[in-house]
Design an enzyme around this catalytic site. Structure first.
Site, PDB file in Angstrom:
ATOM      1  N   LYS A  15       0.851  -1.181   0.000  1.00 12.76           N
ATOM      2  CA  LYS A  15       0.000   0.000   0.000  1.00 12.76           C
ATOM      3  C   LYS A  15       0.890   1.235   0.000  1.00 12.76           C
ATOM      4  O   LYS A  15       1.982   1.222   0.579  1.00 12.76           O
ATOM      5  CB  LYS A  15      -0.903   0.038   1.243  1.00 12.76           C
ATOM      6  CG  LYS A  15      -1.710   1.339   1.374  1.00 12.76           C
ATOM      7  CD  LYS A  15      -2.454   1.454   2.685  1.00 12.76           C
ATOM      8  CE  LYS A  15      -3.114   2.834   2.779  1.00 12.76           C
ATOM      9  NZ  LYS A  15      -3.880   3.017   4.017  1.00 12.76           N
ATOM     10  N   GLU A  30      -7.535  12.170  12.667  1.00  5.85           N
ATOM     11  CA  GLU A  30      -6.698  11.024  13.007  1.00  5.85           C
ATOM     12  C   GLU A  30      -5.781  11.294  14.203  1.00  5.85           C
ATOM     13  O   GLU A  30      -4.849  12.099  14.115  1.00  5.85           O
ATOM     14  CB  GLU A  30      -5.852  10.599  11.804  1.00  5.85           C
ATOM     15  CG  GLU A  30      -5.079   9.326  12.059  1.00  5.85           C
ATOM     16  CD  GLU A  30      -4.415   8.773  10.813  1.00  5.85           C
ATOM     17  OE1 GLU A  30      -3.656   7.790  10.938  1.00  5.85           O
ATOM     18  OE2 GLU A  30      -4.636   9.318   9.711  1.00  5.85           O
TER      19      GLU A  30
END
Length: 446
Positions: A205, A255
């Site tokens: 990723k 986040e």
């Protein structure tokens, strides 16, 4: 308000004792005091803890290179080693505010002038808003005598209590021109190249980002911009880092990177995204589609697995909560809370170093993802997607990931956003996701 506007004290943290004094105040407008102070300024407003603001610099710690986490921690230990503090109010304890660059070899030049590889400031004046009240703390390194700090506390308290902000925040300045660092054609090429590399097996990723440069109709008022973010994004970590000269880095990030209190660690996996619906029914349909999306679940589980692995050396047990949908005004994310109890006492910066960058903003394997990002992106990430937050003398602290962010200077602002690329990523869908993520900062500007 002269005593609120003193300059940056750049003495080494080991030069003398750190003296702090604190006092509880009547409630005061955050916007008013942010407007009253000149840089350097910092602001930290989490969704689940006290708001902390700071002005001036009793001491500044800066570092560059791959050892910057250790360098900041060592300098902070010297600074706090001679701490002379009064009172028992934990919320008023002195803190170092700042953050880090995303890349180890970051250069504080151009757009990111004033933002080195790491920079933390111990404010001369700190305000903390919490359920326990509003607390003022003033600090000085090696003062002529502690009484001088007491006198400064009295003077600053009077000036803060006189600060006033009437009415609502002014309208945003408006955006008159936009320039993308990455065209749609270039983005498609970047995503397809990343997917080919993932299919080749050396990358699982990678998070690719874009920057959007804007010209504003007028200079941005940071106090008003932060007030708008407070109103629109109360469930996010809102932050401001403004050195004494140069640009201001600010944002409303959903986040959390990590928080540490004693031996209790809190963090999360946040990855996998979709938009919001125009109706409650459409919104719920999109959320359910996200919960069932193989592509998004795969991306999310890569992040959760990596966070658990990064915490494992520090904690005997790492607990993972239920995966849910986190709803924000312009976007929805998959979110999984993660907690741990440390085996030994650790400094929060040790955890920050271990977790940065999470696969939610970097990729897997980390080194290969970093190389791909540096080879692919057409702009300097600087502090974007890097740790921003605070820590104290005990090594406790809280850090968020500097996404949904912008860098503002006068009547210019550069916005940043990215998307996670995995094997079945579609370039056009990822493009649309990035545009959604510009939303919080565009809301603050126009």
């Amino acid at each position: 308000m002269e005593s609120l506007r003193s300059g940056d004290d750049r003495r080494d943290p080991a030069d003398g004792p750190l003296v702090t004094r604190r006092r509880e105040l009547a409630d005061v407008s955050r916007r008013a005091v942010l407007d009253a102070f000149e840089p350097p300024r910092g602001l930290w407003t989490p969704p689940d803890g006290p708001t902390i603001a700071g002005w001036g610099a009793a001491s500044t710690i800066a570092a560059d290179g791959p050892d910057r986490f250790d360098a900041v921690r060592d300098a902070a230990e010297r600074l706090f080693s001679g701490l002379d503090a009064d009172g028992e109010a934990a919320v008023a304890r002195p803190r170092l505010f700042g953050g880090f660059a995303f890349h180890d070899d970051h250069e504080p030049a151009g757009l990111w002038e004033g933002f080195p590889g790491a920079r933390f400031v111990l404010p001369q004046v700190q305000l903390a808003w919490s359920d326990d009240g509003v607390w003022l703390t003033v600090a000085a390194v090696d003062p002529p005598d502690p009484d001088a700090v007491d006198r400064r506390l009295d003077a600053v308290a009077e000036e803060i209590e006189a600060a006033d902000a009437t009415g609502d925040p002014c309208d945003p300045p408006g955006v008159v021109e936009r320039e993308r660092t990455t065209s749609r054609r270039e983005w498609r090429q970047q995503v397809r190249a990343a997917v080919e590399r993932i299919e080749g097996g050396d990358l699982r990723k990678v998070v690719l980002a874009q920057a959007l440069s804007t010209e504003l109709a007028a200079p941005l008022s940071l106090p008003d911009a932060m007030a708008r973010l407070d109103r629109s994004y109360p469930d996010c970590h809102r932050f401001l880092v403004q050195p004494e000269a140069g640009a201001s880095f600010f944002g409303a990030t959903p986040e959390r990177l990590v928080s540490l209190s004693g031996r209790t660690v809190r963090t999360e996996a946040l990855a996998g995204s979709t938009g919001r619906g125009d109706t409650p029914e459409e919104d719920e349909w999109l959320a359910n589609e996200l919960l069932g999306s193989e592509k998004d679940i795969h991306e999310h589980e890569l992040v959760a697995e990596a966070v658990r692995d990064q915490l494992a050396p520090f904690a005997g047990s790492v607990r993972t909560g239920q995966r849910t949908v986190r709803k924000l005004p312009t976007v929805q994310h998959l979110q999984t809370p993660i907690t741990a109890e440390l085996d030994d006492v650790e400094h929060v910066l040790s955890l920050v170093e271990a977790l940065h960058p999470t696969p939610a903003v970097g990729g897997l394997p980390p080194e290969t993802a970093w190389e791909t990002i540096k080879e692919t992106e057409t702009f300097d990430r600087g502090w974007y997607a890097a740790p921003v937050g605070w820590f104290d003398a005990a090594g406790d602290g809280a850090f968020a990931v500097g996404i949904r962010s912008a860098l503002a200077r006068g009547d210019r602002a550069t916005l940043f956003a990215g998307a996670g690329i995995v094997a079945d990523s579609d370039p056009d869908r990822e493009w649309d996701e990035v545009q959604l993520k510009y939303g919080p900062m565009l809301d603050a500007l126009e």
